[in-house]
Scaffold this motif. Sequence first.
Motif, PDB file in Angstrom:
ATOM      1  N   VAL A 113       1.839   6.813   2.370  1.00 11.86           N
ATOM      2  CA  VAL A 113       2.083   8.132   2.961  1.00 11.86           C
ATOM      3  C   VAL A 113       0.852   8.635   3.706  1.00 11.86           C
ATOM      4  O   VAL A 113       0.952   9.170   4.814  1.00 11.86           O
ATOM      5  CB  VAL A 113       2.517   9.139   1.871  1.00 11.86           C
ATOM      6  CG1 VAL A 113       2.612  10.549   2.457  1.00 11.86           C
ATOM      7  CG2 VAL A 113       3.860   8.727   1.281  1.00 11.86           C
ATOM      8  N   SER A 145       0.238  15.456   2.929  1.00 13.43           N
ATOM      9  CA  SER A 145       0.886  14.348   2.224  1.00 13.43           C
ATOM     10  C   SER A 145       1.398  14.747   0.846  1.00 13.43           C
ATOM     11  O   SER A 145       2.363  14.151   0.349  1.00 13.43           O
ATOM     12  CB  SER A 145      -0.097  13.179   2.076  1.00 13.43           C
ATOM     13  OG  SER A 145      -0.607  12.775   3.320  1.00 13.43           O
ATOM     14  N   ILE A 199       5.091  15.716   0.565  1.00 17.00           N
ATOM     15  CA  ILE A 199       5.916  14.538   0.843  1.00 17.00           C
ATOM     16  C   ILE A 199       6.019  13.668  -0.403  1.00 17.00           C
ATOM     17  O   ILE A 199       7.106  13.185  -0.761  1.00 17.00           O
ATOM     18  CB  ILE A 199       5.330  13.741   2.027  1.00 17.00           C
ATOM     19  CG1 ILE A 199       5.353  14.592   3.295  1.00 17.00           C
ATOM     20  CG2 ILE A 199       6.102  12.444   2.235  1.00 17.00           C
ATOM     21  CD1 ILE A 199       4.693  13.935   4.489  1.00 17.00           C
ATOM     22  N   ILE A 257       7.590   6.725   2.909  1.00 16.23           N
ATOM     23  CA  ILE A 257       8.268   7.188   1.693  1.00 16.23           C
ATOM     24  C   ILE A 257       9.113   6.053   1.107  1.00 16.23           C
ATOM     25  O   ILE A 257       9.134   5.826  -0.110  1.00 16.23           O
ATOM     26  CB  ILE A 257       9.147   8.411   2.000  1.00 16.23           C
ATOM     27  CG1 ILE A 257       8.258   9.585   2.443  1.00 16.23           C
ATOM     28  CG2 ILE A 257       9.982   8.808   0.796  1.00 16.23           C
ATOM     29  CD1 ILE A 257       9.043  10.781   2.941  1.00 16.23           C
TER      30      ILE A 257
END
Length: 410
Positions: free
Chosen positions: A197, A220, A223, A372
């Motif tokens: 990521v 990040s 996420i 991801i």
Amino acid sequence: MYVEVENPSNIETTKRLERQDSLFGDAEKVSNITGHGSKENWTQVLHLAFLSIGIIYGDVGTSPLYVYSSTFPNGIKNKDDLLGVLSLILYTLILIPMIKYVFIVLYADDNGDGGTFALYSLISRYAKIRLIPNQQVEDSMVSNYSIESPSLPLRRAQWLKDKFESSKAAKIGLFTITILGTSMVMGDGTLTPAISVLSAVSGIREKVPSLTETQVVWISVPILFMLFSVQRFGTDKVGYSFAPIISVWFVLIAGIGMYNIMVYEIGILRAFNPMHILYYFRRNGKEAWVSLGGAILCVTGTEGMYADLGHFNIRAIQISFTAVLFPSVALCYIGQAAYLRTFPENVTDTFYRSIPAPLFWPTFIIAIFSAIIASQAMLSGAFSILSKALSLGCFPKGSVLSLSSQSPHI
């Protein structure tokens, strides 16, 4: 005559206890065991092959984000080194994931399961090497079976079996290797989300150079939080969601790779000659050996193919790897090398610098989603290995809750 009647409540309870991830059910439909006259259901095989793209290949498929920058941390001193490194990457992909895993290791399954513990369990079926005291009577009978006049391969196997069974050190060594290999996969599953990521998000600094590394890290974090939040929906739902995205990713990187080859240097295809690897090591000596730590990142996540075997089947993984992953990733690496032959100073951010301007933002967005997915690939593999470790008694007991809906045939 007595007729035993089952309690309906017991049947209902049993059904609840046998609930599984639906991908396991689909894999059972197309089991690799085919008897005389049996035929594989190719619709199910292709269906599983498509889902495997979203579950298994995220990690190895996003390696082009950082391989060249990791291999040349001090810059490119000789442009011909790119031929050697590219050749090294291509043949690493061919020898380790394709030949070793896809066409050899996948066949060493333990009743459809893969992973380090599954291999250890499979070996333990035929030899008394298990340090965990849970060998079944049937396994003991198999391990004691012998024939008077075995063939040469069987005699070799019998000799190796006797050596392992009679040596305490060999048993401990094999079990230690199993634990070590499992720990490495689990460690990869822990580190991959952060690395993948961060590598993807850092591309935004190409358009917004004022962003600091700390700000990239904080972008990040949500996420990664979202990634771990979706795990509760189950493997099949995640696969259906991620497979189309990673498929688009493979199309994009293959197209960008072909563009760079045609625009910058088609002669980069000379890297298919493995002699360039020898020239590379001859020119750089110790530095070439050190750079192997970066080049080997091109196969990171490969162990996920074996660990996730229980979710799919062998034929599905073979099709998706040879028809989708390898051509796309190979074209991407070749295209990046062609670009670096013209702009070697951009090695620290090769992937994003080599993207044509009109495709930057679409590729950047897809790269975020693919990173991801890369994390998801290792999380699924870690879960599969952990489940096998639980069944072998090598991990503290715990309950495994399957959250995906059942297949109709289960």
